[in-house]
Design a protein around this motif. Sequence first.
Motif, mmCIF file in Angstrom:
data_model
loop_
_atom_site.group_PDB
_atom_site.id
_atom_site.type_symbol
_atom_site.label_atom_id
_atom_site.label_comp_id
_atom_site.label_asym_id
_atom_site.label_seq_id
_atom_site.Cartn_x
_atom_site.Cartn_y
_atom_site.Cartn_z
ATOM 1 N N GLU A 37 20.800 -11.037 -15.304
ATOM 2 C CA GLU A 37 21.138 -11.290 -16.710
ATOM 3 C C GLU A 37 19.870 -11.590 -17.529
ATOM 4 O O GLU A 37 19.758 -11.199 -18.692
ATOM 5 C CB GLU A 37 22.102 -12.479 -16.776
ATOM 6 N N PHE A 38 18.939 -12.263 -16.876
ATOM 7 C CA PHE A 38 17.673 -12.604 -17.545
ATOM 8 C C PHE A 38 16.835 -11.341 -17.776
ATOM 9 O O PHE A 38 16.250 -11.149 -18.847
ATOM 10 C CB PHE A 38 16.917 -13.622 -16.694
ATOM 11 N N ASP A 62 14.358 -15.922 -28.522
ATOM 12 C CA ASP A 62 15.740 -16.174 -28.129
ATOM 13 C C ASP A 62 15.717 -16.922 -26.800
ATOM 14 O O ASP A 62 14.662 -17.425 -26.388
ATOM 15 C CB ASP A 62 16.582 -14.883 -28.099
ATOM 16 N N GLU A 63 16.844 -16.994 -26.116
ATOM 17 C CA GLU A 63 16.889 -17.797 -24.891
ATOM 18 C C GLU A 63 16.088 -17.190 -23.741
ATOM 19 O O GLU A 63 15.750 -17.879 -22.782
ATOM 20 C CB GLU A 63 18.344 -18.002 -24.454
ATOM 21 N N PHE A 64 15.788 -15.886 -23.846
ATOM 22 C CA PHE A 64 15.093 -15.195 -22.764
ATOM 23 C C PHE A 64 13.613 -14.972 -23.033
ATOM 24 O O PHE A 64 12.830 -14.863 -22.091
ATOM 25 C CB PHE A 64 15.726 -13.820 -22.526
ATOM 26 N N HIS A 115 17.925 -8.342 -18.072
ATOM 27 C CA HIS A 115 18.611 -7.588 -19.120
ATOM 28 C C HIS A 115 18.292 -8.178 -20.501
ATOM 29 O O HIS A 115 17.935 -7.458 -21.437
ATOM 30 C CB HIS A 115 20.119 -7.638 -18.837
ATOM 31 N N GLY A 116 18.423 -9.490 -20.615
ATOM 32 C CA GLY A 116 18.169 -10.148 -21.898
ATOM 33 C C GLY A 116 16.732 -9.966 -22.350
ATOM 34 O O GLY A 116 16.460 -9.748 -23.543
ATOM 35 N N PHE A 117 15.812 -10.036 -21.405
ATOM 36 C CA PHE A 117 14.393 -9.873 -21.745
ATOM 37 C C PHE A 117 14.123 -8.454 -22.249
ATOM 38 O O PHE A 117 13.457 -8.258 -23.269
ATOM 39 C CB PHE A 117 13.529 -10.199 -20.528
ATOM 40 N N ASN A 118 14.662 -7.459 -21.546
ATOM 41 C CA ASN A 118 14.445 -6.070 -21.963
ATOM 42 C C ASN A 118 15.064 -5.797 -23.331
ATOM 43 O O ASN A 118 14.489 -5.073 -24.158
ATOM 44 C CB ASN A 118 14.986 -5.101 -20.911
ATOM 45 N N ARG A 119 16.210 -6.368 -23.584
ATOM 46 C CA ARG A 119 16.830 -6.212 -24.908
ATOM 47 C C ARG A 119 15.950 -6.832 -25.983
ATOM 48 O O ARG A 119 15.837 -6.299 -27.084
ATOM 49 C CB ARG A 119 18.211 -6.870 -24.929
ATOM 50 N N ALA A 120 15.340 -7.955 -25.666
ATOM 51 C CA ALA A 120 14.455 -8.616 -26.635
ATOM 52 C C ALA A 120 13.269 -7.713 -26.970
ATOM 53 O O ALA A 120 12.867 -7.620 -28.136
ATOM 54 C CB ALA A 120 13.980 -9.962 -26.083
#
Length: 128
Positions: free
Chosen positions: A69-70, A31-33, A72-77
């Motif tokens: 935000e990055f 994804d984007e992260f 957060h996005g990385f951890n969600r990934a």
Amino acid sequence: MVVSGMPPYDDENIFAKILRGEIPCSKIYEDEFALAFHDIRPQAPVHALVIPKGKYVSFADFGSSAPAEFVHGFNRAIAFVAQKLGLEETGYRLIANMGWNSHQEVPHYHVHILGGRKLGAMLTPSQD
Ligand code: AMP
């Protein structure tokens, strides 16, 4: 960012080359992260690596310089990849090596996802 104990980011590290598409990987998710792929030398039946799409040397670098935000996005990934690999019910282990004592080989921040069997104690006794 320069983090004590680690050299500055090296654009020629193997994960930078994978991110640029110069070296292939066995991709699981992107994804984007983050980009996630299978480890080339698996240490468990399931062994994935998740790397951020940014020039971060280590966990310390990522944690201190990546935008919230990055992070957060990385951890969600990471959580999404573990779920996608079917590990959520049986459990899994995350490892992020940071620096010399941890045996970090690749100087681009990455998180290992290990699972697919009982992993046993967290650390083996020291061989030193
Ligand atoms: P670390 O010791 O935490 O830096 O882990 C680096 C990991 O990257 C090791 O588990 C290696 O097996 C893995 N690795 C190195 N090169 C590749 C590659 N080209 N594709 C997939 N995994 C790799």
